[in-house]
Design an enzyme around this catalytic site. Structure first.
Site, PDB file in Angstrom:
ATOM      1  N   GLU A 282       0.835  -1.202   0.045  1.00 17.12           N
ATOM      2  CA  GLU A 282      -0.059  -0.048  -0.130  1.00 17.12           C
ATOM      3  C   GLU A 282       0.858   1.389  -0.008  1.00 17.12           C
ATOM      4  O   GLU A 282       0.577   2.265  -0.694  1.00 17.12           O
ATOM      5  CB  GLU A 282      -1.000  -0.063   1.259  1.00 17.12           C
ATOM      6  CG  GLU A 282      -1.892  -1.004   1.224  1.00 17.12           C
ATOM      7  CD  GLU A 282      -2.852  -1.248  -0.026  1.00 17.12           C
ATOM      8  OE1 GLU A 282      -3.102  -0.315  -0.628  1.00 17.12           O
ATOM      9  OE2 GLU A 282      -2.877  -2.345  -0.690  1.00 17.12           O
ATOM     10  N   TRP A 285       1.636   1.710  -3.495  1.00 20.89           N
ATOM     11  CA  TRP A 285       0.683   2.596  -4.316  1.00 20.89           C
ATOM     12  C   TRP A 285       0.768   4.037  -3.954  1.00 20.89           C
ATOM     13  O   TRP A 285       0.552   4.791  -4.981  1.00 20.89           O
ATOM     14  CB  TRP A 285      -0.682   2.180  -3.961  1.00 20.89           C
ATOM     15  CG  TRP A 285      -1.235   0.984  -4.534  1.00 20.89           C
ATOM     16  CD1 TRP A 285      -1.101  -0.238  -4.159  1.00 20.89           C
ATOM     17  CD2 TRP A 285      -1.637   0.744  -5.973  1.00 20.89           C
ATOM     18  NE1 TRP A 285      -1.642  -1.213  -5.150  1.00 20.89           N
ATOM     19  CE2 TRP A 285      -1.818  -0.570  -6.448  1.00 20.89           C
ATOM     20  CE3 TRP A 285      -1.977   1.817  -7.051  1.00 20.89           C
ATOM     21  CZ2 TRP A 285      -2.444  -0.833  -7.497  1.00 20.89           C
ATOM     22  CZ3 TRP A 285      -2.357   1.324  -8.133  1.00 20.89           C
ATOM     23  CH2 TRP A 285      -2.693  -0.196  -8.398  1.00 20.89           C
ATOM     24  N   TRP A 313     -20.165  12.316 -20.042  1.00 17.93           N
ATOM     25  CA  TRP A 313     -20.470  12.674 -18.756  1.00 17.93           C
ATOM     26  C   TRP A 313     -21.709  13.373 -18.654  1.00 17.93           C
ATOM     27  O   TRP A 313     -22.121  14.206 -19.426  1.00 17.93           O
ATOM     28  CB  TRP A 313     -19.581  13.378 -18.113  1.00 17.93           C
ATOM     29  CG  TRP A 313     -18.195  12.623 -17.955  1.00 17.93           C
ATOM     30  CD1 TRP A 313     -16.937  13.118 -18.592  1.00 17.93           C
ATOM     31  CD2 TRP A 313     -17.857  11.655 -17.447  1.00 17.93           C
ATOM     32  NE1 TRP A 313     -15.785  12.087 -18.428  1.00 17.93           N
ATOM     33  CE2 TRP A 313     -16.271  11.093 -17.425  1.00 17.93           C
ATOM     34  CE3 TRP A 313     -18.408  10.571 -16.527  1.00 17.93           C
ATOM     35  CZ2 TRP A 313     -15.775  10.079 -17.172  1.00 17.93           C
ATOM     36  CZ3 TRP A 313     -17.904   9.444 -16.031  1.00 17.93           C
ATOM     37  CH2 TRP A 313     -16.329   8.961 -16.259  1.00 17.93           C
ATOM     38  N   ASN A 348     -10.752   2.797   2.563  1.00 21.44           N
ATOM     39  CA  ASN A 348     -10.580   2.775   0.925  1.00 21.44           C
ATOM     40  C   ASN A 348     -11.752   1.988   0.086  1.00 21.44           C
ATOM     41  O   ASN A 348     -12.007   2.274  -0.913  1.00 21.44           O
ATOM     42  CB  ASN A 348      -9.353   2.022   1.076  1.00 21.44           C
ATOM     43  CG  ASN A 348      -8.625   1.923  -0.588  1.00 21.44           C
ATOM     44  OD1 ASN A 348      -8.462   2.775  -1.422  1.00 21.44           O
ATOM     45  ND2 ASN A 348      -8.571   0.658  -0.874  1.00 21.44           N
ATOM     46  N   TRP A 366     -15.345  12.029 -12.865  1.00 22.06           N
ATOM     47  CA  TRP A 366     -14.492  11.686 -11.981  1.00 22.06           C
ATOM     48  C   TRP A 366     -13.771  13.315 -11.351  1.00 22.06           C
ATOM     49  O   TRP A 366     -13.449  13.190 -10.106  1.00 22.06           O
ATOM     50  CB  TRP A 366     -13.428  11.017 -12.237  1.00 22.06           C
ATOM     51  CG  TRP A 366     -12.331  11.225 -13.263  1.00 22.06           C
ATOM     52  CD1 TRP A 366     -12.714  11.322 -14.761  1.00 22.06           C
ATOM     53  CD2 TRP A 366     -11.255  12.001 -13.294  1.00 22.06           C
ATOM     54  NE1 TRP A 366     -11.550  11.857 -15.529  1.00 22.06           N
ATOM     55  CE2 TRP A 366     -10.730  12.352 -14.435  1.00 22.06           C
ATOM     56  CE3 TRP A 366     -10.691  12.547 -12.071  1.00 22.06           C
ATOM     57  CZ2 TRP A 366      -9.561  13.023 -14.611  1.00 22.06           C
ATOM     58  CZ3 TRP A 366      -9.437  13.361 -12.195  1.00 22.06           C
ATOM     59  CH2 TRP A 366      -8.920  13.578 -13.787  1.00 22.06           C
ATOM     60  N   TRP A 389      -9.323   8.375  -8.199  1.00 23.45           N
ATOM     61  CA  TRP A 389     -10.480   8.904  -9.159  1.00 23.45           C
ATOM     62  C   TRP A 389     -10.034   8.065 -10.638  1.00 23.45           C
ATOM     63  O   TRP A 389     -10.930   7.540 -11.324  1.00 23.45           O
ATOM     64  CB  TRP A 389     -10.741  10.015  -9.202  1.00 23.45           C
ATOM     65  CG  TRP A 389     -11.234  10.541  -7.874  1.00 23.45           C
ATOM     66  CD1 TRP A 389     -10.981  11.103  -6.753  1.00 23.45           C
ATOM     67  CD2 TRP A 389     -12.675  10.317  -7.840  1.00 23.45           C
ATOM     68  NE1 TRP A 389     -12.037  11.275  -5.843  1.00 23.45           N
ATOM     69  CE2 TRP A 389     -13.113  10.820  -6.542  1.00 23.45           C
ATOM     70  CE3 TRP A 389     -13.842   9.768  -8.691  1.00 23.45           C
ATOM     71  CZ2 TRP A 389     -14.529  10.693  -5.957  1.00 23.45           C
ATOM     72  CZ3 TRP A 389     -15.092   9.676  -8.160  1.00 23.45           C
ATOM     73  CH2 TRP A 389     -15.594  10.150  -6.807  1.00 23.45           C
TER      74      TRP A 389
HETATM   75  C1  LIG Z   1     -11.429   7.694  -5.129  1.00 23.85           C
HETATM   76  C2  LIG Z   1     -10.156   7.400  -4.233  1.00 23.85           C
HETATM   77  C3  LIG Z   1      -9.845   8.678  -3.760  1.00 23.85           C
HETATM   78  C4  LIG Z   1      -8.759   8.650  -2.683  1.00 23.85           C
HETATM   79  N1  LIG Z   1      -7.921   9.804  -2.496  1.00 23.85           N
HETATM   80  C5  LIG Z   1      -6.842   9.761  -1.707  1.00 23.85           C
HETATM   81  C6  LIG Z   1      -6.429  10.967  -1.302  1.00 23.85           C
HETATM   82  O1  LIG Z   1      -6.766  12.351  -1.325  1.00 23.85           O
HETATM   83  N2  LIG Z   1      -5.316  10.728  -0.223  1.00 23.85           N
HETATM   84  C7  LIG Z   1      -4.728   9.738   0.138  1.00 23.85           C
HETATM   85  O2  LIG Z   1      -3.837   9.605   1.088  1.00 23.85           O
HETATM   86  N3  LIG Z   1      -5.256   8.526  -0.115  1.00 23.85           N
HETATM   87  C8  LIG Z   1      -6.409   8.542  -1.230  1.00 23.85           C
HETATM   88  N4  LIG Z   1      -6.922   7.324  -1.633  1.00 23.85           N
HETATM   89  C9  LIG Z   1      -6.208   6.098  -1.334  1.00 23.85           C
HETATM   90  C10 LIG Z   1      -6.704   5.231  -0.175  1.00 23.85           C
HETATM   91  O3  LIG Z   1      -8.105   5.360   0.112  1.00 23.85           O
HETATM   92  C11 LIG Z   1      -6.296   5.941   1.227  1.00 23.85           C
HETATM   93  O4  LIG Z   1      -5.095   6.393   1.087  1.00 23.85           O
HETATM   94  C12 LIG Z   1      -6.367   5.053   2.494  1.00 23.85           C
HETATM   95  O5  LIG Z   1      -8.014   4.860   2.566  1.00 23.85           O
HETATM   96  C13 LIG Z   1      -6.097   5.882   3.850  1.00 23.85           C
HETATM   97  O6  LIG Z   1      -6.355   5.003   4.833  1.00 23.85           O
HETATM   98  P1  LIG Z   1      -5.256   4.383   5.745  1.00 23.85           P
HETATM   99  O7  LIG Z   1      -4.063   5.280   6.268  1.00 23.85           O
HETATM  100  O8  LIG Z   1      -5.936   3.624   6.760  1.00 23.85           O
HETATM  101  O9  LIG Z   1      -4.647   3.369   4.666  1.00 23.85           O
HETATM  102  P2  LIG Z   1      -3.780   1.897   5.030  1.00 23.85           P
HETATM  103  O10 LIG Z   1      -4.688   0.968   4.197  1.00 23.85           O
HETATM  104  O11 LIG Z   1      -3.500   1.710   6.317  1.00 23.85           O
HETATM  105  O12 LIG Z   1      -2.511   2.214   3.798  1.00 23.85           O
HETATM  106  C14 LIG Z   1      -1.329   2.766   4.383  1.00 23.85           C
HETATM  107  C15 LIG Z   1      -1.017   3.804   3.602  1.00 23.85           C
HETATM  108  O13 LIG Z   1      -0.890   3.521   2.342  1.00 23.85           O
HETATM  109  C16 LIG Z   1      -1.178   4.730   1.265  1.00 23.85           C
HETATM  110  N5  LIG Z   1      -2.064   3.990   0.676  1.00 23.85           N
HETATM  111  C17 LIG Z   1      -3.056   3.044   0.888  1.00 23.85           C
HETATM  112  N6  LIG Z   1      -3.715   2.873  -0.215  1.00 23.85           N
HETATM  113  C18 LIG Z   1      -3.687   3.825  -1.390  1.00 23.85           C
HETATM  114  C19 LIG Z   1      -3.739   4.021  -2.720  1.00 23.85           C
HETATM  115  N7  LIG Z   1      -4.903   3.191  -3.284  1.00 23.85           N
HETATM  116  N8  LIG Z   1      -3.348   5.001  -3.417  1.00 23.85           N
HETATM  117  C20 LIG Z   1      -2.442   5.615  -2.842  1.00 23.85           C
HETATM  118  N9  LIG Z   1      -1.962   5.393  -1.573  1.00 23.85           N
HETATM  119  C21 LIG Z   1      -2.460   4.453  -0.689  1.00 23.85           C
HETATM  120  C22 LIG Z   1      -1.825   5.843   2.169  1.00 23.85           C
HETATM  121  O14 LIG Z   1      -0.529   6.672   2.257  1.00 23.85           O
HETATM  122  C23 LIG Z   1      -2.004   4.969   3.490  1.00 23.85           C
HETATM  123  O15 LIG Z   1      -1.910   5.777   4.549  1.00 23.85           O
HETATM  124  C24 LIG Z   1      -7.997   7.295  -2.343  1.00 23.85           C
HETATM  125  C25 LIG Z   1      -8.550   6.300  -3.167  1.00 23.85           C
HETATM  126  C26 LIG Z   1      -9.830   6.092  -3.812  1.00 23.85           C
HETATM  127  C27 LIG Z   1     -10.280   5.069  -4.503  1.00 23.85           C
END
Ligand SMILES: Cc1cc2nc3c(=O)[nH]c(=O)nc-3n(C[C@H](O)[C@H](O)[C@H](O)COP(=O)(O)OP(=O)(O)OC[C@H]3O[C@@H](n4cnc5c(N)ncnc54)[C@H](O)[C@@H]3O)c2cc1C
Length: 462
Positions: A282, A285, A313, A348, A366, A389
């Site tokens: 993660e 990502w 759209w 997420n 989006w 997005w």
């Molecule tokens: C439509 C959409 C919009 C999003 N917008 C954002 C946003 O503005 N900011 C943001 O930080 N994340 C965003 N995410 C990614 C993800 O949803 C969040 O990072 C995550 O939910 C944060 O929760 P956590 O810290 O508990 O994640 P955990 O599951 O604990 O993951 C650990 C860390 O990994 C990173 N991470 C995890 N998943 C992703 C991912 N898919 N993409 C990029 N980094 C990721 C984050 O920094 C996160 O804190 C988005 C996802 C979607 C589908």
């Protein structure tokens, strides 16, 4: 003589490379270090911090300011055009250097380059560092020396390239900052809302480096081991909730990387190893999001796959409002949107479902969704939001194909089977007060696939 350390999205003292370099340089030249912060949101338009981000900034700056005071220093806060603010501070302090940690948003890169050029011409030692990422976006390339557009090979290349450096410790004491250098108060930046919508944000979050480290400890202790399985269920506290802390730079990815690598080296249980590996992915990502933002800066406004520019759209203010307010009649979508409004964060899986509902069930672009998330998320991050997005819409790098359409009711059965999450955010669920679905998923699914046909003929999408 002194060096100014310009804090931006690196609001921490530990593992802060610009700060550490300033200390090294100041020791060598017997000068001092002055920490500064400049509030200049207009320079980041159209992506200047949204309401939830400004809320976070306020408290994070308070945390940083307190930590600096405890160590004998003072955060100098100014507001205005950054270059002019820096030039004024250089004059007032007789600074010989300005150090900062890099950011990667297109308009910020442009601004920072300009500042660097001007100050260097004026004879100032300007240096920038990496504090935000494990791997700089330009360090990772395909064999053909191109940027990656697919996650798995990108992350494999990261994992086989040079290990990120070990995190640096925080300076134990700071030199005092002369009282003649004026600072604005944090309150004078007016970052907090005038209407108090932030009660639940205050209950849920502890912005700042201290809060970030506590949250990381809690996660490592309680949720890392089952992370690989629990992370998909929104009613479980199965993820780290470190995203806003990472965005604001209150905790460093290198610190998390090193902690996780140590755990990998010592753990033998399969479940535990899976949790660590999944968490590292993660973070991967997040790296990928920055890689894409850096190499394809236009994607903040436009789809990476150009054929999607022609996607038909729909503009529907009423349905957009229903989505924003969590009144679509689909419980998992509504619960997610209400969670977002209440606490500035959303799980997420639910982000994927709510985003899919907007772009596929409602056919609303989006970009509309990204703007709403930008204003309401405390972790609003240009790289991750754009990737998220575009991924859901099928128009970005390594994206879910547009024709794979989430069924919000089936997703609820799978990931919120006993509706614990939905009930938590929708008190009136199962009462007549809860709205009926604003669209029929079966019907709008066909509408979405038909809309896709109008662009898929042009060759980009299979
Ligand atoms: C439509 C959409 C919009 C999003 N917008 C954002 C946003 O503005 N900011 C943001 O930080 N994340 C965003 N995410 C990614 C993800 O949803 C969040 O990072 C995550 O939910 C944060 O929760 P956590 O810290 O508990 O994640 P955990 O599951 O604990 O993951 C650990 C860390 O990994 C990173 N991470 C995890 N998943 C992703 C991912 N898919 N993409 C990029 N980094 C990721 C984050 O920094 C996160 O804190 C988005 C996802 C979607 C589908």
């Amino acid at each position: 003589m002194c060096i100014l350390v310009w804090f931006r999205l690196d609001l921490r003292l530990r593992d802060n490379p610009a700060l550490a370099a300033a200390f090294r340089a100041s020791k060598a030249a017997s000068s001092t270090v002055i920490p500064i912060f400049c509030w200049s949101p207009d320079e980041e338009v159209p992506w200047s911090p949204g309401a939830a981000s400004r809320w976070w900034f306020h408290y994070s700056l308070e945390g940083l300011s307190q930590s600096l005071s405890q160590k004998g220093s003072r955060l100098i806060i100014r507001q205005g055009k950054t270059l002019s603010v820096l030039q004024a501070l250089i004059r007032e302090t007789k600074a010989t250097g300005v150090y900062w940690n890099r950011r990667y948003e297109p308009v910020v890169i442009k601004r920072d380059k300009h500042i660097k050029e001007v100050l260097r011409k004026e004879g100032i030692d300007v240096q920038s560092f990496n504090s935000h990422l494990l791997f700089e976006p330009w360090m990772i390339q395909t064999q053909a020396k191109k940027p990656f557009q697919v996650f798995t090979p990108f992350w494999k290349t990261c994992l086989s390239s040079q290990e990120p450096e070990s995190p640096l410790s925080a300076p134990s004491t700071f030199p005092p900052v002369s009282s003649t250098i004026a600072s604005q108060s944090i309150d004078s930046l007016h970052l907090l809302p005038t209407i108090p919508w932030d009660t639940q944000l205050k209950e849920m979050w502890a912005p700042g480096e201290v809060g970030a480290l506590k949250q990381a400890d809690l996660f490592l202790e309680e949720a890392l081991e089952p992370y690989a399985t629990d992370r998909d269920f929104p009613s479980v506290k199965g993820t780290s909730r470190l995203s806003p802390h990472l965005h604001f730079g209150e905790i460093s990815p290198r610190f998390l990387w090193e902690t996780l690598q140590k755990l990998l080296a010592t753990r033998s249980r399969k479940r535990s190893i899976q949790g660590v590996e999944r968490y590292l992915t993660e973070l991967g990502w997040r790296e990928f999001a920055y890689h894409l933002l850096y190499h394809f800066p236009h994607t903040t406004e436009e789809p990476l796959r150009p054929h999607f520019k022609q996607f038909p759209w729909v503009q529907n203010k009423k349905q957009l409002k229903a989505w924003q307010k969590g009144l679509t009649g689909y419980p998992l979508v509504d619960a997610g949107m209400r969670e977002l409004w209440a606490v500035g964060w959303m799980h997420n899986r639910v982000r994927m479902i709510t985003a899919s509902f907007l772009v596929k069930d409602l056919l609303i672009s989006w970009q509309e969704g990204a703007k709403w998330f930008w204003d309401t998320l405390v972790d609003a991050d240009l790289a991750s939001n754009t990737l998220g997005w575009q991924w859901v819409s099928g128009c970005g790098a390594d994206a879910a194909p547009y024709f794979r359409i989430f069924n919000p009711s089936l997703q609820a059965e799978r990931f919120d089977a006993n509706a614990n999450y939905s009930r938590c955010w929708i008190p009136e669920l199962s009462t007549p007060a809860y709205p009926s679905p604003i669209v029929n998923h079966g019907e709008v699914r066909i509408r979405a696939l038909t809309a896709l046909q109008t662009i898929s003929k042009k060759g980009d999408i299979q």
